[in-house]
Design a protein around this motif. Structure first.
Motif, mmCIF file in Angstrom:
data_model
loop_
_atom_site.group_PDB
_atom_site.id
_atom_site.type_symbol
_atom_site.label_atom_id
_atom_site.label_comp_id
_atom_site.label_asym_id
_atom_site.label_seq_id
_atom_site.Cartn_x
_atom_site.Cartn_y
_atom_site.Cartn_z
ATOM 1 N N ARG A 27 26.706 0.521 9.541
ATOM 2 C CA ARG A 27 27.750 1.105 8.405
ATOM 3 C C ARG A 27 28.138 2.412 8.922
ATOM 4 N N SER A 28 27.043 3.358 9.350
ATOM 5 C CA SER A 28 27.526 4.690 9.807
ATOM 6 C C SER A 28 28.284 4.610 11.112
ATOM 7 N N ALA A 29 28.087 3.707 11.887
ATOM 8 C CA ALA A 29 28.854 3.485 13.310
ATOM 9 C C ALA A 29 30.318 3.123 12.919
ATOM 10 N N VAL A 30 30.518 2.301 12.216
ATOM 11 C CA VAL A 30 31.940 2.061 11.999
ATOM 12 C C VAL A 30 32.665 2.946 11.068
ATOM 13 N N GLN A 31 31.921 3.670 10.265
ATOM 14 C CA GLN A 31 32.662 4.799 9.497
ATOM 15 C C GLN A 31 32.948 6.070 10.489
ATOM 16 N N LEU A 32 31.997 6.268 11.427
ATOM 17 C CA LEU A 32 32.377 7.477 12.498
ATOM 18 C C LEU A 32 33.648 7.008 13.195
ATOM 19 N N ALA A 33 33.761 5.897 13.776
ATOM 20 C CA ALA A 33 34.780 5.223 14.558
ATOM 21 C C ALA A 33 35.987 5.394 13.725
ATOM 22 N N GLY A 34 36.028 4.934 12.451
ATOM 23 C CA GLY A 34 37.014 4.759 11.513
ATOM 24 C C GLY A 34 37.543 6.253 11.175
ATOM 25 N N GLU A 55 46.728 -1.568 7.287
ATOM 26 C CA GLU A 55 45.934 -2.682 7.729
ATOM 27 C C GLU A 55 45.290 -2.571 9.238
ATOM 28 N N PHE A 56 44.583 -2.012 9.245
ATOM 29 C CA PHE A 56 43.581 -1.944 10.350
ATOM 30 C C PHE A 56 42.038 -1.552 10.079
ATOM 31 N N SER A 57 41.279 -2.044 11.205
ATOM 32 C CA SER A 57 39.687 -1.725 10.799
ATOM 33 C C SER A 57 38.724 -1.561 12.177
ATOM 34 N N CYS A 58 37.759 -1.287 12.185
ATOM 35 C CA CYS A 58 36.622 -1.344 12.935
ATOM 36 C C CYS A 58 35.769 -2.300 12.360
ATOM 37 N N SER A 59 35.490 -3.180 13.270
ATOM 38 C CA SER A 59 34.724 -4.500 12.979
ATOM 39 C C SER A 59 33.462 -4.811 13.761
ATOM 40 N N LEU A 60 32.207 -4.881 13.009
ATOM 41 C CA LEU A 60 31.085 -5.144 13.897
ATOM 42 C C LEU A 60 30.226 -6.008 13.269
ATOM 43 N N ALA A 61 29.341 -6.842 14.146
ATOM 44 C CA ALA A 61 28.706 -7.888 13.449
ATOM 45 C C ALA A 61 27.344 -7.932 14.353
ATOM 46 N N GLY A 64 32.660 -3.882 8.596
ATOM 47 C CA GLY A 64 34.018 -3.367 8.644
ATOM 48 C C GLY A 64 34.581 -2.201 7.860
ATOM 49 N N ASN A 65 35.132 -1.181 8.729
ATOM 50 C CA ASN A 65 35.332 0.014 8.025
ATOM 51 C C ASN A 65 37.100 0.041 8.132
ATOM 52 N N PHE A 66 37.533 0.402 6.869
ATOM 53 C CA PHE A 66 39.128 0.412 6.820
ATOM 54 C C PHE A 66 39.513 1.975 6.387
ATOM 55 N N PRO A 67 39.930 2.552 7.453
ATOM 56 C CA PRO A 67 39.947 3.745 7.197
ATOM 57 C C PRO A 67 41.002 4.528 6.130
ATOM 58 N N ARG A 68 42.185 3.959 6.338
ATOM 59 C CA ARG A 68 43.082 4.439 5.302
ATOM 60 C C ARG A 68 42.864 3.913 3.859
ATOM 61 N N LEU A 69 41.933 2.741 3.615
ATOM 62 C CA LEU A 69 41.297 2.545 2.432
ATOM 63 C C LEU A 69 40.405 3.561 1.890
ATOM 64 N N LYS A 70 39.726 4.016 3.055
ATOM 65 C CA LYS A 70 38.350 4.959 2.788
ATOM 66 C C LYS A 70 37.525 3.984 2.122
ATOM 67 N N ARG A 71 37.217 2.854 2.629
ATOM 68 C CA ARG A 71 36.274 1.771 2.219
ATOM 69 C C ARG A 71 35.530 1.232 3.527
#
Length: 221
Positions: free
Chosen positions: A12-19, A98-104, A116-123
């Motif tokens: 969660r923290s990894a995709v938020q940093l990238a986002g 409509e873009f994201s950072c996705s990790l599994a 999945g981090n959605f930067p423009r949605l802040k989610r």
């Protein structure tokens, strides 16, 4: 703490940093004549941020990494992180949300945790075997703020459906399955099909209840 729970937090923290990085630099894309060089740089930077953040956790648990864009080999056995550092590159370049950072995290080909981090949605959306949750992009909020659901509509004519271009087969400039999908949706009378180019965003919109369905014409590995 078991592997899924500890992976939940670090992913969660990894995709938020990238986002956060992608959001900060998105506006720079419209200064270029073409998207190629900038998107490549954005992909590389997002990938490096996530890889650096996962490095010690990966070493501790013997987890390999496969990135859709640049790094590694897709494994069928053992633990592996699968990463798309920028899903929806065309949308990103065009200043869309409509873009994201996705990790599994997968084990023997089966997904354990996805983020999945959605930067423009802040989610940030997180899923494990036990739970699916959507978080605000702040470490102060730990509980889900939006319930996720599956559409209960049964009348296709009243549905809002999203699809995307998918990945074109070799030798084609577009994916023929997309055209077939749009023709089928139009023929069956949906309100209007929405064409976007980010699989993760499309699925999130369905889970949030803002769209009734998402059709991915040609899934990535």
């Amino acid at each position: 703490m078991n592997l899924e729970n500890s992976a939940f937090k670090v992913m969660r923290s990894a995709v938020q940093l990238a986002g956060d990085f992608l959001l900060q630099h998105q506006s720079e894309a419209d200064q270029l004549v073409t998207q190629k060089d900038f998107v490549t740089q954005a992909d590389f930077a997002s990938e490096r941020i996530i890889m650096d953040h996962l490095d010690s956790f990966s070493y501790e648990h013997n987890i390999t990494l496969y990135s859709e864009e640049f790094v590694g080999t897709l494994a069928s056995e053992g633990l592996q992180f699968i990463l798309d550092p920028l899903d929806g590159t065309i949308n990103y370049f065009c200043q869309n949300e409509e873009f994201s950072c996705s990790l599994a995290l997968v084990e023997n080909g089966k997904t354990l945790v996805s983020a999945g981090n959605f930067p423009r949605l802040k989610r940030t959306a997180i899923a494990t075997h036990q739970e699916v949750a959507l978080f605000a992009n702040t470490l102060l909020i730990e509980k889900p703020i939006v319930s996720l659901r599956v559409s209960s509509r049964s009348d296709l004519k009243k549905c809002f459906v999203m699809t995307d271009w998918g990945k074109a087969p070799t030798g084609h400039v577009y994916n023929p399955k997309t055209i077939q999908t749009l023709e089928c949706l139009a023929k069956n009378g949906v309100q209007y099909p929405i064409l976007r180019m980010c699989c993760t965003f499309g699925m999130l919109e369905v889970a949030r209840g803002t769209r009734d369905a998402y059709i991915h014409t040609l899934p990535a590995p």
